[in-house]
Design a protein around this motif. Structure first.
Motif, PDB file in Angstrom:
ATOM      1  N   GLU A 319       0.833  -1.200   0.000  1.00  0.00           N
ATOM      2  CA  GLU A 319       0.000   0.000   0.000  1.00  0.00           C
ATOM      3  C   GLU A 319       0.871   1.254   0.000  1.00  0.00           C
ATOM      4  OE1 GLU A 319      -3.466   2.145   2.715  1.00  0.00           O
ATOM      5  OE2 GLU A 319      -2.914   0.050   3.088  1.00  0.00           O
ATOM      6  N   LEU A 320       1.912   1.238   0.827  1.00  0.00           N
ATOM      7  CA  LEU A 320       2.815   2.387   0.871  1.00  0.00           C
ATOM      8  C   LEU A 320       3.515   2.570  -0.479  1.00  0.00           C
ATOM      9  CD1 LEU A 320       4.101   4.543   2.781  1.00  0.00           C
ATOM     10  CD2 LEU A 320       5.942   2.884   3.166  1.00  0.00           C
ATOM     11  N   PHE A 321       3.930   1.472  -1.083  1.00  0.00           N
ATOM     12  CA  PHE A 321       4.610   1.536  -2.369  1.00  0.00           C
ATOM     13  C   PHE A 321       3.694   2.129  -3.440  1.00  0.00           C
ATOM     14  CE2 PHE A 321       5.820  -0.302  -6.479  1.00  0.00           C
ATOM     15  CZ  PHE A 321       7.163   0.009  -6.516  1.00  0.00           C
ATOM     16  N   ALA A 322       2.412   1.756  -3.376  1.00  0.00           N
ATOM     17  CA  ALA A 322       1.473   2.246  -4.382  1.00  0.00           C
ATOM     18  C   ALA A 322       1.173   3.730  -4.205  1.00  0.00           C
ATOM     19  CB  ALA A 322       0.190   1.430  -4.324  1.00  0.00           C
ATOM     20  N   ARG A 323       1.042   4.185  -2.965  1.00  0.00           N
ATOM     21  CA  ARG A 323       0.598   5.551  -2.696  1.00  0.00           C
ATOM     22  C   ARG A 323       1.748   6.539  -2.505  1.00  0.00           C
ATOM     23  NH1 ARG A 323      -4.638   5.103   1.383  1.00  0.00           N
ATOM     24  NH2 ARG A 323      -5.899   3.698   0.057  1.00  0.00           N
ATOM     25  N   HIS A 324       2.809   6.070  -1.832  1.00  0.00           N
ATOM     26  CA  HIS A 324       3.909   6.987  -1.516  1.00  0.00           C
ATOM     27  C   HIS A 324       5.257   6.298  -1.757  1.00  0.00           C
ATOM     28  CE1 HIS A 324       1.019   9.717   0.313  1.00  0.00           C
ATOM     29  NE2 HIS A 324       0.555   8.712   1.034  1.00  0.00           N
ATOM     30  N   PRO A 325       5.561   5.950  -2.988  1.00  0.00           N
ATOM     31  CA  PRO A 325       6.829   5.261  -3.257  1.00  0.00           C
ATOM     32  C   PRO A 325       8.051   6.082  -2.852  1.00  0.00           C
ATOM     33  CG  PRO A 325       5.805   6.028  -5.296  1.00  0.00           C
ATOM     34  CD  PRO A 325       4.786   6.189  -4.218  1.00  0.00           C
ATOM     35  N   GLU A 326       7.891   7.411  -2.808  1.00  0.00           N
ATOM     36  CA  GLU A 326       9.014   8.261  -2.427  1.00  0.00           C
ATOM     37  C   GLU A 326       9.408   8.078  -0.959  1.00  0.00           C
ATOM     38  OE1 GLU A 326       5.352  10.340  -1.150  1.00  0.00           O
ATOM     39  OE2 GLU A 326       5.959   9.262  -2.978  1.00  0.00           O
ATOM     40  N   ALA A 327       8.517   7.457  -0.163  1.00  0.00           N
ATOM     41  CA  ALA A 327       8.816   7.226   1.250  1.00  0.00           C
ATOM     42  C   ALA A 327       9.827   6.109   1.445  1.00  0.00           C
ATOM     43  CB  ALA A 327       7.528   6.896   2.017  1.00  0.00           C
ATOM     44  N   ARG A 333      13.489   0.595  -2.565  1.00  0.00           N
ATOM     45  CA  ARG A 333      12.453   0.738  -3.599  1.00  0.00           C
ATOM     46  C   ARG A 333      12.867   0.019  -4.882  1.00  0.00           C
ATOM     47  NH1 ARG A 333      12.030   5.950  -3.475  1.00  0.00           N
ATOM     48  NH2 ARG A 333      13.375   6.428  -5.266  1.00  0.00           N
ATOM     49  N   SER A 334      14.127   0.113  -5.231  1.00  0.00           N
ATOM     50  CA  SER A 334      14.619  -0.537  -6.444  1.00  0.00           C
ATOM     51  C   SER A 334      14.456  -2.052  -6.359  1.00  0.00           C
ATOM     52  CB  SER A 334      16.089  -0.170  -6.664  1.00  0.00           C
ATOM     53  OG  SER A 334      16.648  -0.904  -7.721  1.00  0.00           O
ATOM     54  N   ILE A 335      14.724  -2.599  -5.174  1.00  0.00           N
ATOM     55  CA  ILE A 335      14.628  -4.050  -5.001  1.00  0.00           C
ATOM     56  C   ILE A 335      13.174  -4.504  -4.986  1.00  0.00           C
ATOM     57  CG2 ILE A 335      15.053  -5.924  -3.363  1.00  0.00           C
ATOM     58  CD1 ILE A 335      17.582  -4.294  -2.520  1.00  0.00           C
TER      59      ILE A 335
END
Length: 604
Positions: A319-327, A333-335
């Motif tokens: 969910e965090l990756f979908a909404r706030h990947p910059e976090a 994130r790359s992995i």
């Protein structure tokens, strides 16, 4: 302020045995808390994320001071918790502020330790979402090696490794999916135990790769890791991946696998290569070194970050990756982003590939009992990781990434200090539920290395360890002395009943052994003789009560099952012989055991 009523000197170290001794001499948990909090200002500021307020720690110490130390196995023992493990009332961040929440209840492993008398000091830093072996992937800073601040502490359980090695707690909880409970141990001169998957409950732990995750334990010595595991372990009814122990032992002098020389990779680090050679020399005093093919293990390790298990890593932060990947940390994130590339079909393909590798590796266990590898092939500076974060991190998993995919038990042990002052460690691996035997061997190896505790300069002060699994509910242990020993003709009768090897040891010095005439296959007879007896070598196995009953029902006269006393005082069921069968039998007590007698016969 220090407790004015205490006149007892401070403990010799923060090992559990040293603290127990100090408490027995009048030192108090309040003294300990005051001492530790006085040290905290000088600690690596990136190691801790949430400290327990001193007054709360003192209140806990005062509460313990009113209780019976004998009733609490971890009475007054200070510990820390990696910040992807829940502690009631303290934030759980997984090193990602946007993910943070404050749980109402503690993870099972934490609560069990507190119930046993331990004192929580705080929560520690980590590679974000436990993704990394470097300890640098955190917005809260990068904990450094306690031996040289230019070098990484190792991850993902970076803070936990550092606070133990710095003498701020007796032990710390970490997690281990790819090696996170082992690499920080090697880089900070402490022990890191990665238990068999499913033993320490993961309820209340933020998943990294749920099907592979383990809670791990860092401590100054192997005995302390074993003590903590015994208290924190066991099914809590909440972890759906919990597993029931099936204890497995190791021979007294095990066959220790080491990679073929051409397969030993140190990425140009000649100091690490030299220290591994020295470690092998010590290991050769504890067992027989046997070279094995490391290639299937390397292929298994590659699956972890080059296969569909990356999709499982996405689960915890989807969910965090979908909404706030910059976090997310850029490397993390790359992995994790690669997880979206895998389909259900790819997941099944990965499982099939892993099954094929497991089948290829299985015969290895016919040739070796455990294997010993460098915990990490080299040790990098922070500047090197910053310049090449993904490739160098991957290198650090060379000797760790396969462990949970293959369901192995492992323990990382300090081995030496390199010429440049950095610590070097090795890891012992064996089949699932070999944890007790590995802890005992790790203790012996650590004694041979004779290194100080972490970076404290304090000498190891714990008594020798002989770790034993408790008998599992519904099971019975049986001692075998002859044809049922490992490698002997009737050992298959134990295997057919799913018996687990527990350990090799001796009887108390109150028995005599005879070679019985006319038995096929040849068998010995053991009798009790408290006047002229000796200690006889044997093996202890464990099986279910139903299997035990079936096994006993097939034992032919003149043999039977009685109660044997072992050399450590434990009493188990075991083979005894009717005295009437000794007519014509040969007294072979002087051989010390059936295996030695058979070996002697083959040489004549």
């Amino acid at each position: 302020m220090p407790n004015p009523l205490s006149a007892s000197p401070a403990p010799s170290s923060l090992s559990i045995s040293a603290l127990r001794q100090a408490y027995a001499q009048g030192y108090s948990p309040l003294d300990l808390v005051d001492m530790l909090y006085a040290r905290l200002p000088g600690a690596d500021p990136a190691a801790w994320l949430h400290l327990q307020p001193k007054e709360q720690a003192r209140a806990r110490a005062a509460e313990l001071a009113a209780q019976d130390p004998a009733a609490l196995p971890l009475y007054g023992i200070p510990f820390a918790v990696k910040d992807n493990i829940d502690v009631a009332g303290l934030p759980t961040t997984a090193a990602c502020p946007a993910f943070a929440y404050t749980p109402e209840r503690s993870a099972t492993v934490v609560q069990r330790l507190i119930d046993a008398g331990a004192i929580l000091i705080g929560k520690t830093n980590l590679d974000q979402f436990a993704t990394g072996l470097v300890g640098t992937r955190s917005p809260y800073g990068a904990p450094r090696s306690v031996f040289n601040a230019d070098y990484i502490s190792g991850g993902s359980s970076s803070g936990s490794g550092v606070v133990v090695a710095a003498g701020l707690v007796s032990f710390a909880l970490g997690t281990d999916t790819a090696g996170s409970g082992r690499v920080p141990a090697a880089f900070n001169n402490i022990v890191g135990a990665k238990p068999t998957r499913g033993y320490l409950p993961c309820s209340g732990v933020v998943p990294a790769c749920r099907s592979l995750d383990c809670v791990s334990v860092f401590a100054l010595n192997a005995a302390d890791t074993w003590s903590v595991m015994q208290i924190a372990g066991g099914d809590d009814g909440l972890d759906v991946l919990a597993a029931t122990p099936r204890p497995r032992g190791l021979p007294a002098r095990p066959r220790i696998g080491v990679p073929r020389p051409a397969q030993r990779e140190f990425f140009g680090d000649t100091l690490a290569a030299a220290e591994y050679d020295k470690a092998l020399q010590r290991l050769a005093t504890l067992g027989e070194l046997v070279e094995f093919d490391f290639a299937p293990l390397a292929a298994t390790a590659a699956l972890l970050y080059e296969g569909p298990w990356l999709a499982e890593r996405m689960e915890a932060c989807a969910e965090l990756f979908a909404r706030h990947p910059e976090a997310l940390d850029p490397a993390v994130r790359s992995i994790i982003s690669k997880g979206v590339d895998y389909s259900a079909a790819a997941a099944f393909k990965g499982r099939t590939r892993l099954a094929a590798l497991r089948k290829q590796i299985a015969p290895m266990w016919q040739e070796i009992d455990l294997f010993a590898l460098p915990t990490a092939p080299t040790h990098y500076r922070l500047s090197e990781i910053e310049a090449d974060p993904l490739r160098l991190n991957s290198r650090l998993g060379t000797y760790t990434n396969f462990a949970n995919l293959l369901d192995l038990a492992a323990i990382a042990v300090p081995s030496s200090l390199r010429a440049d002052g950095l610590p070097f460690g090795i890891t012992l691996f064996a089949q699932a539920w070999s944890d007790a035997a590995l802890a005992t061997l790790a203790d012996r190896l650590q004694r041979l290395a004779a290194l100080p505790c972490g970076a404290t300069g304090q000498a190891q002060d714990n008594p020798p360890l002989d770790a034993q699994w408790p008998t599992q509910p519904g099971n019975i242990r049986i001692a075998v002395v002859g044809a049922h020993l490992s490698g002997m003709p009737l050992n298959r009768e134990l295997a057919e009943r799913a018996a687990s090897f527990v350990r090799a040891c001796h009887t108390a010095p109150h028995y005599r052994l005879y070679a019985l005439p006319g038995t096929v296959p040849p068998k010995p007879g053991l009798i009790r003789d408290t006047q002229q007896g000796a200690a006889i070598a044997l093996e202890v196995w464990e099986m279910s009560a139903a299997a035990f009953g079936d096994f006993v029902s097939r034992i032919p006269a003149p043999l039977g099952i009685g109660t044997l006393t072992l050399d450590d005082g434990e009493q188990v069921k075991g083979f005894l012989c009717e005295h009437s069968a000794l007519a014509g039998a040969t007294d072979i007590t002087h051989y010390g055991g059936w295996r030695a007698y058979i070996a002697g016969q083959s040489q004549t």
